[in-house]
Design a protein around this motif. Structure first.
Motif, PDB file in Angstrom:
ATOM      1  N   LYS A 194       7.427  39.091  24.321  1.00 20.21           N
ATOM      2  CA  LYS A 194       8.605  38.468  24.076  1.00 20.21           C
ATOM      3  C   LYS A 194       9.736  38.548  25.127  1.00 20.21           C
ATOM      4  O   LYS A 194      10.048  39.604  25.454  1.00 20.21           O
ATOM      5  CB  LYS A 194       9.072  38.925  22.776  1.00 20.21           C
ATOM      6  CG  LYS A 194       8.041  38.945  21.496  1.00 20.21           C
ATOM      7  CD  LYS A 194       8.415  38.949  20.255  1.00 20.21           C
ATOM      8  CE  LYS A 194       7.993  38.421  19.002  1.00 20.21           C
ATOM      9  NZ  LYS A 194       6.672  39.161  18.884  1.00 20.21           N
ATOM     10  N   THR A 195      10.564  37.565  25.445  1.00 17.86           N
ATOM     11  CA  THR A 195      11.385  37.858  26.226  1.00 17.86           C
ATOM     12  C   THR A 195      12.806  38.394  25.628  1.00 17.86           C
ATOM     13  O   THR A 195      13.005  38.111  24.342  1.00 17.86           O
ATOM     14  CB  THR A 195      12.140  36.187  26.468  1.00 17.86           C
ATOM     15  OG1 THR A 195      12.302  35.580  25.253  1.00 17.86           O
ATOM     16  CG2 THR A 195      11.225  35.456  27.498  1.00 17.86           C
ATOM     17  N   ASN A 238      16.687  40.653  26.439  1.00 19.55           N
ATOM     18  CA  ASN A 238      17.631  41.194  27.310  1.00 19.55           C
ATOM     19  C   ASN A 238      17.415  42.537  27.537  1.00 19.55           C
ATOM     20  O   ASN A 238      17.573  43.469  26.421  1.00 19.55           O
ATOM     21  CB  ASN A 238      19.155  40.941  26.842  1.00 19.55           C
ATOM     22  CG  ASN A 238      19.277  39.584  26.291  1.00 19.55           C
ATOM     23  OD1 ASN A 238      19.398  39.391  25.070  1.00 19.55           O
ATOM     24  ND2 ASN A 238      19.648  38.807  27.015  1.00 19.55           N
ATOM     25  N   LEU A 278      19.740  45.673  26.819  1.00 16.99           N
ATOM     26  CA  LEU A 278      19.808  45.779  25.186  1.00 16.99           C
ATOM     27  C   LEU A 278      18.837  46.635  24.853  1.00 16.99           C
ATOM     28  O   LEU A 278      18.638  47.084  23.624  1.00 16.99           O
ATOM     29  CB  LEU A 278      20.180  44.601  24.411  1.00 16.99           C
ATOM     30  CG  LEU A 278      21.403  43.995  24.627  1.00 16.99           C
ATOM     31  CD1 LEU A 278      21.668  42.698  23.559  1.00 16.99           C
ATOM     32  CD2 LEU A 278      22.699  44.611  24.520  1.00 16.99           C
ATOM     33  N   ILE A 313      18.770  52.943  14.927  1.00 18.37           N
ATOM     34  CA  ILE A 313      18.789  52.002  15.856  1.00 18.37           C
ATOM     35  C   ILE A 313      17.584  51.187  15.414  1.00 18.37           C
ATOM     36  O   ILE A 313      16.379  51.748  15.602  1.00 18.37           O
ATOM     37  CB  ILE A 313      18.707  52.270  17.173  1.00 18.37           C
ATOM     38  CG1 ILE A 313      18.838  50.966  18.414  1.00 18.37           C
ATOM     39  CG2 ILE A 313      17.638  53.107  17.619  1.00 18.37           C
ATOM     40  CD1 ILE A 313      19.145  51.501  19.555  1.00 18.37           C
ATOM     41  N   ALA A 314      17.756  49.653  15.260  1.00 20.20           N
ATOM     42  CA  ALA A 314      16.623  48.783  14.944  1.00 20.20           C
ATOM     43  C   ALA A 314      16.308  48.112  16.243  1.00 20.20           C
ATOM     44  O   ALA A 314      15.867  48.388  17.241  1.00 20.20           O
ATOM     45  CB  ALA A 314      16.813  48.211  13.683  1.00 20.20           C
ATOM     46  N   GLY A 315      16.913  46.577  16.337  1.00 16.93           N
ATOM     47  CA  GLY A 315      17.042  46.285  17.332  1.00 16.93           C
ATOM     48  C   GLY A 315      17.848  46.377  18.550  1.00 16.93           C
ATOM     49  O   GLY A 315      17.654  46.368  19.717  1.00 16.93           O
ATOM     50  N   GLY A 316      18.919  46.997  18.144  1.00 17.94           N
ATOM     51  CA  GLY A 316      19.953  47.587  19.162  1.00 17.94           C
ATOM     52  C   GLY A 316      20.998  46.606  19.591  1.00 17.94           C
ATOM     53  O   GLY A 316      21.782  47.036  20.445  1.00 17.94           O
ATOM     54  N   THR A 317      21.131  45.321  19.232  1.00 24.66           N
ATOM     55  CA  THR A 317      21.765  44.159  19.790  1.00 24.66           C
ATOM     56  C   THR A 317      23.178  44.550  19.446  1.00 24.66           C
ATOM     57  O   THR A 317      24.088  44.066  20.221  1.00 24.66           O
ATOM     58  CB  THR A 317      21.346  43.031  19.440  1.00 24.66           C
ATOM     59  OG1 THR A 317      21.385  42.852  18.109  1.00 24.66           O
ATOM     60  CG2 THR A 317      19.971  42.593  20.162  1.00 24.66           C
ATOM     61  N   ILE A 320      18.199  37.317  22.228  1.00 24.93           N
ATOM     62  CA  ILE A 320      18.870  38.135  21.162  1.00 24.93           C
ATOM     63  C   ILE A 320      18.020  38.130  19.829  1.00 24.93           C
ATOM     64  O   ILE A 320      17.470  39.222  19.203  1.00 24.93           O
ATOM     65  CB  ILE A 320      20.114  37.763  20.803  1.00 24.93           C
ATOM     66  CG1 ILE A 320      21.291  37.997  21.984  1.00 24.93           C
ATOM     67  CG2 ILE A 320      20.806  38.382  19.552  1.00 24.93           C
ATOM     68  CD1 ILE A 320      21.321  39.374  22.416  1.00 24.93           C
ATOM     69  N   ASN A 365      14.939  37.735  19.532  1.00 19.57           N
ATOM     70  CA  ASN A 365      13.609  38.572  19.888  1.00 19.57           C
ATOM     71  C   ASN A 365      14.058  40.107  19.544  1.00 19.57           C
ATOM     72  O   ASN A 365      12.942  40.860  19.411  1.00 19.57           O
ATOM     73  CB  ASN A 365      13.030  38.311  21.088  1.00 19.57           C
ATOM     74  CG  ASN A 365      12.371  37.048  21.060  1.00 19.57           C
ATOM     75  OD1 ASN A 365      11.622  36.374  20.224  1.00 19.57           O
ATOM     76  ND2 ASN A 365      12.229  36.512  22.338  1.00 19.57           N
ATOM     77  N   LEU A 366      15.141  40.467  19.600  1.00 20.21           N
ATOM     78  CA  LEU A 366      15.798  42.034  19.534  1.00 20.21           C
ATOM     79  C   LEU A 366      16.258  42.135  17.893  1.00 20.21           C
ATOM     80  O   LEU A 366      15.835  43.075  17.292  1.00 20.21           O
ATOM     81  CB  LEU A 366      16.324  42.490  20.436  1.00 20.21           C
ATOM     82  CG  LEU A 366      15.750  42.470  21.743  1.00 20.21           C
ATOM     83  CD1 LEU A 366      16.905  43.035  22.749  1.00 20.21           C
ATOM     84  CD2 LEU A 366      14.837  43.756  21.839  1.00 20.21           C
TER      85      LEU A 366
END
Lengths: 157, 784, 292
Positions: free
Chosen positions: A56-57, A59, A62, C31-35, C106, C108-109
């Protein structure tokens, strides 16, 4: 305290001791030395640090490097093979989709992720897929053309 | 028409493979052994006296190698225009904006450097601040620079012809006020640099810049070093668009820290510091009064303009002149009066950004011309064509349109967009609009008044004749200048492009003023062409002696020697070449004498073959004060048609299609010309629709990031139809002129005109956010 | 930009995570995705001494649909929600919200729990979730509780959660019968936007062409938290759906909005847009109801 993590980057295994506060982008650039992954904003707003993480792409600015422990990462350097440029890279070169080049790594990886899932993506789908990758030089025109023309080149490795 | 082998093609860019594979090195990719990391202390206040700076604690922090302030840097003033050198490396007496530099630290790593910066204690006495031209020019306003009362950084008063007399003959006179917003370059690569001072006293600065030459001069001046001991090297640069067109305080601080420590020092701006340093587009307030005759003949323009400039002059003097001079064309305008005021405020300094000084003026006027066309009952295209200049015309402010394919551009976009089929026939909520614009192909004079060459280029042949090395100080910043120069060299010399290797962006490769004012294709192009022609002449000279054929009867094409009166016996040359390469597998064969063989013979006769080229424009422009700004050897021009949809309930504008035609004189690389047009259009679209740097009431930027400062995404950009028009510019190399900036000129007004066509509402303030459009619609609906 | 130093924890079970959070409380952030968290830490807005990753806890993953309930694990990403058939079919408004959250990278996270817990007034997932009456399941060592998301948000960045609690999953009762749902968002750009205004709507009809038996209208970005517009729901309840009715509901919703002037937009504009977007969201919801 540093932690030992194991990353598969472009089919090569790296075991690196990192502080938990290092991002994946920094570790790829500074510890592994793959500087094709760029840092344009460092807060997920430009897409220049895009890598493909477990398919998966994301950033990479982050993602904590420790969160990527055990995962597989593809960076822009992983696309070129002994046979030469990846078809997407070749298409970017031929269609004039590269200007300053700072968005190019991320743009190509987002394009790859799209075409892996949807080789016949139409213009709208292409524009959507790269909408997290900002480009200030091209107006996206030749980037979209380059991605659209990849499908005419046959299967993508 | 001359047949060309290399230029006017779609050759892939030479740097594209490295950039597409991640191999290309940018400033942040550079690492040096023993390198230190630097960080800046910047002012948190918009206007304050500095009472005391205490660096003792920062110095004591383990890992800190140097802490420097104005005490160390001295007070040498620098800037862009020598007439307004108003910056120093660090503030001494006071700070003038949030972000003004006070001190810098070099340490073993970035974390230590940042920690040390946080340990520097500064005592301030806050001063009242001013943030708008109105506040700054008000009676009794606080003064930002002592020498400039009323905070007037620069003012311009010009009149060509007699505007008031002309107005008396007009049937229609309109006055409109237009306002844009302060904008950011938003290049994707944040500025960065590595300074490296060595034991021999040479200072090398690697930096993300558009102008190695100007940075070299500024560094030498501020550091007190001879120019020859300062070398500036530009790696690949991730975009510039103007804000990277002068030395910045970070570069100077890195140089000072490297000289203090004897180590390489690396520094970077974070994205918010990119916004703080700014040097992007000014905010302009234009009050335009235009007079026309009933038949649409343009008679006179009165242009009053206020620029919100920020705390330092930067390019501001040039900007305020451009905001007037670039309305001199492309229409026949016999009378023009200009009053411009560039005002200091307690905000980051504005500078030059793509379309320097002319973009807001053009947007304002092209929209006003549309209003006038409507009031006269004329088609906007008809009004423009009626007043259009032709090649050879000179504007009232002495700009010489030595070539001008403006009419061809208008016709191209009219036909390419289906203007006549659509205009007035599409449903409400959809609109179509057009506009024109032109821009310089390089400033006629350097930023510092000087007789310097604007470009010197060296072309050198490898000893085997196989490679043509081009050395230039010009700056590839993404626009494609390296490929352009390589193509010009290949064409001029007569070899295929893959024979050329280009090295650029290094002050040791020659003088070149760099990438600004759309100058490199014309200016560096001339010097490159001349250097390559010199090499060609030298090779043919030796060959002439060796073969006893007059020079004039030979030429070089596609890497082969062409004999106009039959091929002589060149066997001795071939034999000699082969002898020189015993054991080589790729010996020359066939009926043609190759360039490689000829070049080797030339080398054996003369040593390394080196050709040099230089370029400096001749005397240009008028004699009046400020005549230098706006003069250029040539002017590119463009016309554009834009189609939009407007959501009448929310005010949200969507640009559906853009058709642009640009006269670049002659396209050296057709793909790159289109690419510059497309990029200009997207920047123009962003400025028209989204972009605005916003501040709070304490002078702090509210959106110093790419999430809240919105540039277009791929989904905001419509398909673009880019049409190349070629007018064969007599002052350009192979007839070429600019494309880098001119194409942005019509974008904003074309969008404004299309939005009016869709909604019936004229909007005179940017950006066209949904809210601004909605409020205008609401006002109209409520009958206000 | 550097992140502050912190200790990193990577529990593999919920109870282990609860134990860590119970011990460290305010000193720790999950923290899960962290974004959201990483950005705030880079900008020095928060400096937790400990960061507790939820990514290795299998129980927090996956979307499960059974017994008339949709359960979305805390670590499910926006992209997973947008790509889920189970969500798309029955919870179109949620799918819409997930599709317009941030950028493809974003999405995806970013996780559902992060989008909820960060409690940003403009967030894209809370309004559709609230429109369905979704509940957040919160866990700590002393036990589990479930909170209606309509009672969950307190202020920007503030929720009812205790410092030692973890959001483990979002639970939605699958609506039955003729219902329709939608989510609309207005921003400057076409994508990659923080909403100026967003609206989620839910209506259920009494029979395929009957009156509205139940309505929910949630307004985002026009108050310190997403707002449930009681007035709009009152206008709609028991009425036959129609364009004029939806316009009246829009006006009512605009009255409930509490927008402020900020650098992204004015209160006046936002209030006017609540009316427009509410009407559009209701129209879209009705269209969906008709096709069910």
């Amino acid at each position: 305290m540093k932690r030992l993590i194991r990353l598969n980057v472009n089919d090569k295994i790296y075991e690196i001791a990192v502080e938990p506060n290092r991002t994946l982008a920094d570790v790829i650039r500074e510890e592994i030395g793959l500087t094709g992954t760029k840092k344009g904003c460092e807060v997920g707003e430009c897409g220049t640090c895009t890598v493909i993480l477990d398919g998966k792409t994301v950033n990479s600015c982050l993602v904590l490097a420790v969160q990527a422990d055990g995962k597989t990462i593809l960076t822009i350097e992983g696309l070129e093979t002994d046979q030469g440029l990846h078809p997407i890279q070749q298409s970017f070169v031929e269609k004039g989709a590269v200007q300053c080049g700072f968005c190019t790594s991320g743009m190509i990886l987002s394009a790859k992720s799209l075409l892996d899932q949807n080789p016949d993506a139409d213009e709208k789908e292409i524009r959507s897929a790269i909408s997290g990758n900002l480009c200030r030089c091209t107006g996206y025109q030749k980037i979209v053309e380059a991605i659209a023309s990849v499908k005419d080149r046959g299967p993508i490795s | 028409m001359t047949e060309y082998d290399v230029i006017n093609t779609r050759a892939p860019r030479l740097d594209a493979p490295d950039k597409a594979t991640g191999r290309a090195k940018y400033i942040d990719d550079l690492r040096m052994p023993g390198m230190l990391f630097g960080a800046l202390l910047q002012s948190p206040l918009p206007h304050a006296k500095i009472l005391n700076i205490d660096i003792s604690e920062a110095k004591r922090l383990p890992g800190v190698k140097s802490v420097v302030t104005a005490e160390d840097a001295g007070s040498i003033r620098y800037g862009v225009s020598p007439a307004r050198y108003d910056e120093t490396m660090f503030c001494k007496e006071k700070v003038r904006y949030v972000g003004d530099e006070i001190a810098a630290v070099a340490a073993v790593d970035l974390e230590t450097a940042l920690k040390a910066v946080s340990l520097i204690k500064v005592d301030y006495a806050e001063l009242p601040a001013v943030f708008t031209p109105e506040e700054a020019m008000a009676e009794g306003a606080p003064v930002i620079h002592e020498d400039y009362p009323r905070n007037l950084c620069a003012e311009v008063h010009q009149e060509f012809g007699d505007v008031e007399a002309a107005f008396k003959e007009c049937d229609l006179i309109r006055t409109d006020t237009f306002k844009n917003k302060r904008q950011d370059g938003a290049f994707l690569e944040p500025n960065g640099c590595v300074a490296d001072y060595n034991h021999l006293g040479y200072l090398t600065l690697h930096t993300s810049t558009q102008v190695p030459h100007y940075v070299q001069r500024t560094v030498a001046m501020v550091m007190g070093l001879p120019v020859g001991k300062v070398r500036v090297i530009k790696p690949y640069v991730g975009g510039g668009f103007g804000p990277k067109a002068a030395a910045n305080p970070m570069e100077l601080a890195a140089c000072l820290l490297s000289m203090k420590t004897g180590k390489p020092v690396k520094m970077n701006y974070d994205r918010d510091q990119v916004f703080l340093f700014s040097r992007g587009r000014h905010q302009f307030i234009h009050i335009l009064t235009t007079g026309v005759k009933k038949d649409g003949t343009l008679m006179a323009l009165k242009n009053e303009c206020y620029l919100e400039g920020g705390a330092y002059a930067s390019f501001g003097i040039a900007t305020v002149y451009y905001a007037g001079s670039l309305l001199g064309g492309p229409y026949k305008l016999p009378n023009m009066k200009y009053d411009g005021y560039r005002v200091y405020t307690n905000r980051p300094a504005c500078g030059a950004q793509r379309g320097h000084g002319g973009v807001a003026a053009r947007a304002a006027w092209e929209q006003q011309l549309d209003v006038i066309a409507e009031e006269l009952g004329m088609d906007p295209i008809e009004l423009r064509l009626k007043n259009m200049m032709s090649a050879g015309d000179v504007t009232c402010n002495d700009l010489n349109m030595s070539s001008l394919g403006m009419k061809e551009c208008i016709e191209a976009v009219r036909d390419g967009s289906g203007w006549h089929e659509k205009r007035g026939k599409i449903p409400k909520g959809k609109g179509i609009g057009m506009a024109c614009g032109f821009f310089v192909s390089g400033a006629g004079y350097p930023i510092y008044r000087s007789d310097t060459y604007h470009s010197t280029v060296t072309v050198k042949l490898s000893e085997d004749g196989g490679t043509v090395h081009v050395y230039t100080g010009s700056a590839e910043i993404g626009q494609g200048s390296d490929t352009t120069m390589a193509m010009i060299a290949a064409e001029a010399l007569g070899v295929p492009l893959d024979h050329v290797s280009i090295s650029s962006g290094d002050t040791e490769f020659g003088v070149d003023l760099g990438a600004y004012s759309s100058r490199q294709t014309l200016m560096t192009g001339h010097a490159t062409k001349m250097a390559a022609e010199s090499v060609k002449a030298q090779v043919l000279e030796v060959l002439s002696g060796a073969l006893d054929v007059p020079k004039e009867e030979m030429d070089i094409k596609k890497g082969r020697i062409v004999f106009k009166r039959g091929t002589p016996d060149f066997e001795p040359i071939r034999t000699r070449y082969i002898k020189e390469h015993r054991g080589w597998k790729d010996q020359p064969a066939g009926d043609d004498l190759t360039f490689r063989e000829a070049a080797r013979i030339a080398y054996l006769a003369k040593g390394t073959i080196v050709g040099t080229g230089k370029y400096r424009p001749g005397e240009l422009g008028g004699k009046f004060k400020g005549a230098a700004v706006g003069t250029s050897p040539a002017y590119g021009c463009s016309a554009q048609v834009v189609q939009v949809s407007v959501d009448m309930e929310t005010g949200k504008v969507t640009v559906d299609r853009m058709t642009d035609a640009h006269d670049c004189g002659f396209a050296i690389n057709r793909t790159s010309v289109e690419a510059q047009m497309e990029g200009s259009l997207s920047m123009g679209l962003g400025e028209a629709m989204f972009e605005e740097v916003k501040f709070d009431d304490r002078g702090r930027i509210l959106n110093a990031n790419l999430g809240e400062y919105k540039i277009p995404t791929a989904l905001d950009m419509p398909p673009i139809d880019a049409i190349i028009v070629e007018s064969n510019e007599p002052n350009g190399p192979f007839g070429a002129k600019e494309v880098g900036e001119g194409a942005i000129m019509p974008t904003i007004p074309a969008i404004l005109n299309a939005v009016y066509n869709a909604t019936g509402v004229r909007i005179w303030e940017l950006p066209l956010t949904p809210e601004r459009v909605y409020m205008a619609l609401k006002k109209k609906k409520n009958g206000a | 930009m550097l992140l502050p130093h912190f200790e990193f924890h990577e529990p593999t079970t919920v109870s282990e995570a609860c134990e860590i959070m119970g011990r460290l409380r305010e000193k720790a952030r999950p923290i899960a995705g962290g974004t959201d968290l990483i950005v705030n830490m880079k900008k020095n807005l928060i400096r937790p001494d400990h960061v507790v990753s939820l990514a290795k806890i299998d129980d927090l993953k996956g979307i499960v649909r059974e017994n008339g309930l949709l359960e979305i694990g805390a670590c499910v990403t926006a992209a997973e929600i947008a790509g889920s058939d189970a969500v798309e079919k029955k919870f179109a408004a949620l799918a819409q919200g997930a599709r317009v959250l941030g950028s493809p990278l974003i999405r995806n996270l970013a996780t559902i729990s992060g989008n909820v817990v960060s409690a940003r007034p403009a967030a894209d997932l809370p309004p559709p979730l609230m429109a369905y009456g979704a509940r957040a399941v919160l866990m700590k060592t002393s036990g589990e509780r479930s909170v209606d998301l309509n009672d969950f948000f307190k202020a920007p960045g503030k929720t009812v959660m205790d410092p030692d609690e973890i959001l483990t999953r979002i639970v939605i009762e699958a609506p039955q019968g003729h219902y329709g749902d939608s989510y609309v968002k207005l921003g400057l750009r076409q994508t990659f936007e923080i909403s100026l205004v967003n609206v989620a709507a839910f209506i259920s009809l009494d029979g395929s062409d009957g009156p509205i038996s139940k309505a929910r209208v949630i307004l985002g970005s026009v108050g310190p938290t997403p707002i449930r517009s009681q007035s709009a729901e009152d206008v709609l309840g028991g009425q036959m759906p129609s364009e004029p009715l939806f316009a009246r509901a829009g006006e009512a919703a605009a009255g409930d909005a509490q927008p402020i002037d900020d650098f992204r937009g004015s209160a006046e504009y936002r209030r006017d847009m609540v009316a427009v977007l509410t009407r559009r969201a209701l129209n879209m919801a009705l269209k969906r109801a008709g096709s069910r």
